[in-house]
Design a protein around this motif. Structure first.
Motif: not given
Length: 209
Positions: A42-52, A131-138
Motif C-alpha cells: 500500500p502507498r504511504p499514508s498521509g501523502l500531500d503537497d510537500s509545502k503543506k 505524460a500528462r500535466a495536472i495543475v495542483g497535482g502535488d
C-alpha cells in the motif's frame, strides 16, 4: 505498480505510472531538483503537497518513500540554469529524474504524471515518455505528492550542505529563496558561485559591485 485512477486511466492504458514534481524554481541560489516516484502498495499514508507538510512529517514520509517505493532525483545546477533559463532547467531536471528511475527499474513507464500545466514533451530533447500535466497535482495525485516530498527534501539537504561553506546567507533556513536575510547578505557579501546570475536580484547586485 501504481493503480491507475479514473483521472489517469484514459491516457495511460497500462504499465507503471511515475509521478514527478520539482523543487527550487524560485530561489536565488542553488540547483533545481526534480523527484520521480513509482508508489508502492500500500502507498504511504498521509501523502500531500510537500509545502503543506511540516518539516518533521516530510522527513518521515521521505524515509518511508525511500525505503518502500522506487524513486530517483534529477538535479540541474546553477550554471545550467543560467544557460537554459529556469523553465528549461526545470524541464531538464524532470527528464533526468525519470531517466534515472527508468534505469533503476529496468523498464519504461506507461506514463508520467507531472505537477503543473506543462510537460517536458517537445521542450526537452531527451524526453521520450507519454505524460500528462495536472495543475495542483502535488495535492491531487499521490505519486506526484511523493515526488514533491522527495524533491524538496533532497534539495533542502543540498542547501544545508552549501550553507556550511557559505554561512552568511542563511541557506539552512531559507533554502536559497530571496528572504530579507538572504538579500541583506547578498548586498553585504555579494553573490557566490551558487547564486543564479540570470535572476534579476542577483544580476543587479553583481553589476553594482
Amino acid at each position: 505498480m501504481t493503480r491507475l485512477t479514473p483521472a489517469t486511466r484514459f491516457e495511460f492504458a497500462h504499465g507503471l505510472v511515475i509521478g514527478v514534481d520539482e523543487a527550487g524554481r524560485g530561489p536565488l541560489a542553488g540547483p533545481v531538483v526534480a523527484g520521480a516516484v513509482v508508489l508502492c502498495k500500500p502507498r504511504p499514508s498521509g501523502l500531500d503537497d510537500s509545502k503543506k507538510l511540516s518539516a518533521r512529517r516530510r522527513a518521515e514520509l521521505e524515509a518511508v518513500i525511500h525505503r518502500r517505493c522506487r524513486w530517483a532525483v534529477g538535479v540541474v545546477d546553477v550554471d545550467e540554469i543560467d544557460r537554459l533559463n529556469i523553465f528549461g532547467a526545470t524541464m531538464l531536471a524532470m527528464t533526468r529524474a525519470v531517466a534515472a528511475l527508468c534505469a533503476e527499474l529496468g523498464e519504461e513507464p506507461g506514463g508520467v504524471l507531472i505537477d503543473g500545466n506543462m510537460t517536458p514533451h517537445g521542450r526537452c530533447a531527451e524526453w521520450r515518455w507519454p505524460a500528462r500535466a495536472i495543475v495542483g497535482g502535488d495535492a491531487l495525485e499521490p505519486s506526484i505528492s511523493a515526488a514533491s516530498i522527495v524533491a524538496k527534501e533532497h534539495r533542502d539537504r543540498m542547501m544545508r550542505e552549501l550553507a556550511l561553506a557559505h554561512p552568511h546567507y542563511g541557506w539552512e533556513r531559507n533554502a536559497g529563496y530571496g528572504t530579507a536575510e538572504h538579500l541583506a547578505a547578498l548586498r553585504r557579501h555579494g553573490p557566490t558561485a551558487h547564486h543564479r546570475r540570470s535572476f534579476a536580484p542577483v544580476a543587479q547586485l553583481a553589476l553594482a559591485l
